[in-house]
Design a protein around this motif. Structure first.
Motif, mmCIF file in Angstrom:
data_model
loop_
_atom_site.group_PDB
_atom_site.id
_atom_site.type_symbol
_atom_site.label_atom_id
_atom_site.label_comp_id
_atom_site.label_asym_id
_atom_site.label_seq_id
_atom_site.Cartn_x
_atom_site.Cartn_y
_atom_site.Cartn_z
ATOM 1 N N ARG A 66 6.037 8.243 -7.045
ATOM 2 C CA ARG A 66 6.905 8.957 -8.004
ATOM 3 C C ARG A 66 6.189 9.140 -9.340
ATOM 4 N N GLN A 67 5.355 8.193 -9.676
ATOM 5 C CA GLN A 67 4.675 8.275 -10.980
ATOM 6 C C GLN A 67 3.354 9.048 -10.920
ATOM 7 N N ASN A 68 2.795 9.157 -9.724
ATOM 8 C CA ASN A 68 1.428 9.688 -9.659
ATOM 9 C C ASN A 68 1.250 10.918 -8.765
ATOM 10 N N ALA A 69 2.319 11.412 -8.150
ATOM 11 C CA ALA A 69 2.169 12.512 -7.189
ATOM 12 C C ALA A 69 1.564 13.743 -7.847
ATOM 13 N N ARG A 70 0.634 14.368 -7.137
ATOM 14 C CA ARG A 70 0.077 15.628 -7.642
ATOM 15 C C ARG A 70 1.151 16.711 -7.572
ATOM 16 N N GLY B 87 -4.931 11.520 9.210
ATOM 17 C CA GLY B 87 -6.133 10.731 8.932
ATOM 18 C C GLY B 87 -5.970 9.844 7.712
ATOM 19 N N ASN B 88 -5.280 10.347 6.696
ATOM 20 C CA ASN B 88 -5.070 9.535 5.488
ATOM 21 C C ASN B 88 -4.240 8.289 5.796
ATOM 22 N N VAL B 89 -3.188 8.494 6.564
ATOM 23 C CA VAL B 89 -2.290 7.372 6.871
ATOM 24 C C VAL B 89 -2.997 6.355 7.772
ATOM 25 N N LEU B 90 -3.768 6.858 8.731
ATOM 26 C CA LEU B 90 -4.521 5.944 9.603
ATOM 27 C C LEU B 90 -5.463 5.068 8.783
ATOM 28 N N ARG B 91 -6.122 5.690 7.835
ATOM 29 C CA ARG B 91 -7.090 4.939 7.022
ATOM 30 C C ARG B 91 -6.394 3.868 6.179
ATOM 31 N N GLU C 172 -0.497 10.556 0.181
ATOM 32 C CA GLU C 172 -1.071 10.718 -1.159
ATOM 33 C C GLU C 172 -2.005 9.556 -1.495
ATOM 34 N N LEU C 173 -1.618 8.359 -1.079
ATOM 35 C CA LEU C 173 -2.480 7.203 -1.341
ATOM 36 C C LEU C 173 -3.816 7.379 -0.625
ATOM 37 N N GLY C 174 -3.758 7.857 0.632
ATOM 38 C CA GLY C 174 -4.993 8.078 1.387
ATOM 39 C C GLY C 174 -5.850 9.173 0.765
ATOM 40 N N ALA C 175 -5.206 10.196 0.222
ATOM 41 C CA ALA C 175 -5.960 11.327 -0.335
ATOM 42 C C ALA C 175 -6.558 11.004 -1.699
ATOM 43 N N CYS C 176 -5.864 10.175 -2.504
ATOM 44 C CA CYS C 176 -6.261 10.013 -3.916
ATOM 45 C C CYS C 176 -6.773 8.620 -4.277
ATOM 46 N N PRO D 71 -12.918 3.042 -2.025
ATOM 47 C CA PRO D 71 -11.511 3.191 -2.405
ATOM 48 C C PRO D 71 -11.276 2.634 -3.803
ATOM 49 N N LYS D 72 -10.236 3.159 -4.464
ATOM 50 C CA LYS D 72 -9.949 2.708 -5.837
ATOM 51 C C LYS D 72 -8.952 1.552 -5.800
ATOM 52 N N CYS D 73 -9.410 0.424 -5.272
ATOM 53 C CA CYS D 73 -8.504 -0.709 -5.048
ATOM 54 C C CYS D 73 -7.860 -1.203 -6.352
ATOM 55 N N ASP D 74 -8.561 -1.049 -7.450
ATOM 56 C CA ASP D 74 -8.029 -1.570 -8.728
ATOM 57 C C ASP D 74 -6.705 -0.918 -9.119
#
Ligand code: SF4
Length: 357
Positions: free
Chosen positions: A19-23, A142-146, A189-193, A201-204
């Motif tokens: 909700r806060q970060n969606a493109r 693919g994003n969700v699988l990852r 969105e998490l998988g894409a961004c 990955p941007k784990c931080d």
């Protein structure tokens, strides 16, 4: 890892992050199933940046499912030109026909009915069902699988139907009424961004970082595990740009197989690459075009999913226009005929020599 609770993925935190970060993407403006369905089909095998322009043009030309069902094939293919995988466009039109004839133009609202539409698989049915109708049906791309594989440390190949079903089943308990669409989109969105496919990955900044198996063990490069793909075969091809007056020869491909039903420049398998010019002249003569002068010669490679073409292309000025070929001006080639990318270098040559360059 307990897989009965979505592998432990904290759905609420994930949705809040979304909700806060969606493109701000054009297909997220509303939940109209026609628009969402079109975007999901276009986004298969194609990047978001490449899709947005096509998406806007498509909706401007065919704003409703009735318009799509009644669309002329050449108009449809022209709108799709450059996106590739043209069977997607054909299936869109077929499915639109079903929606109009069987459902009176109203998009079906159950998972099973959506899944039964031409060109719709479990992923697309899950995406449209959850986003548009709040159905508890995961959409596993693919994003969700990852994301799932890294978060849970999923130790099997993910690129099998069995794994996709297993992961969809594992995610299903996370789908609760009122938030199904948000969950589907937040995982994608998490998988894409954030949990990126190429590079670290941007784990931080990831809302899943606390429970993530790959982050804890520093093993993100290991996941997702995939089985080896079969090597792509190669084929030597000969293609012709036949010019007679200010017109160029085209023909339509067969209704089945690679690039089915699309327009092409005459082409055939090249038997001996050392003798390509002789074969080209003989092929042009066999088509009845009476080649008189070689205008251009070029070579290029085009990569399909399962085959790679090495094309040698020859442009000839010809003295005859056999009637079983279609003869189009450079302007008509640009405006009317959908030429797949596999023949784009030849269309570019036609644009140049059609202008007298
Ligand atoms: S913590 Fe890192 S590896 Fe785990 S899901 Fe998030 S981005 Fe991916």
């Amino acid at each position: 890892m307990d897989r009965s609770d979505g592998g432990g993925i904290p759905a609420a935190a994930l949705i809040e992050w979304f909700r806060q970060n969606a493109r701000d993407l054009p297909w997220r403006q509303n939940r109209d199933p026609y628009r969402v369905w079109l975007s999901e089909i276009m986004l298969q095998q194609t990047r978001v940046e490449a899709v947005t322009g096509y998406y806007a043009r498509f909706l401007a030309a065919l704003p409703t499912v009735e318009d799509l069902a009644a669309a002329d094939d050449d108009v449809l293919n022209k709108l799709w030109q450059g996106l590739g995988y043209y069977s997607r466009a054909r299936n869109l039109k077929k499915a639109a026909g079903v929606i109009v004839s069987r459902y009176g133009g109203r998009f079906p609202e159950t998972y099973e009915e959506i899944l039964a539409l031409p060109g719709v698989g479990p992923y697309t049915a899950g995406a449209v069902g959850s986003i548009c109708f709040d159905l508890p049906c995961p959409a596993v791309d693919g994003n969700v699988l990852r994301v799932y594989a890294r978060f849970t440390g999923y130790d099997k190949p993910v690129n099998t139907d069995e794994a996709k079903k297993e992961i969809a089943d594992a995610l299903r308990p996370l789908y609760t009424p009122g938030q199904c669409g948000a969950l589907t989109q937040s995982l994608m969105e998490l998988g894409a961004c954030v949990c990126l496919p190429n590079g670290a990955p941007k784990c931080d900044i990831c809302p899943l970082r606390e429970g993530c198996a790959a982050r804890k063990s520093g093993t993100w490069q290991r996941y997702p595990i995939k089985t080896e793909k079969k090597a792509r075969r190669t084929a030597d091809m000969l293609a012709l740009l036949l010019k007679c007056g200010d017109r160029f020869a085209l023909r339509r491909r067969p209704d089945t197989g690679l690039l089915a039903g699309l327009w092409e420049f005459p082409n055939t398998a090249l038997k001996n690459p050392e003798k390509a010019l002789e074969e080209a002249a003989a092929f042009a003569a066999a088509l009845g075009a009476k080649p008189a002068e070689l205008l251009r010669q070029t070579g290029y490679t085009h990569v399909f999913t399962h085959v790679q073409w090495h094309v040698q292309a020859f442009a000839f000025a010809c003295e005859a226009m056999p009637g079983d070929l279609v003869w189009a001006t450079a302007e008509e080639l640009k405006r009317i005929y959908a030429i797949p990318s596999a023949f784009r270098p030849i269309a570019d040559t036609a644009a140049e020599i059609g202008c007298g360059i």
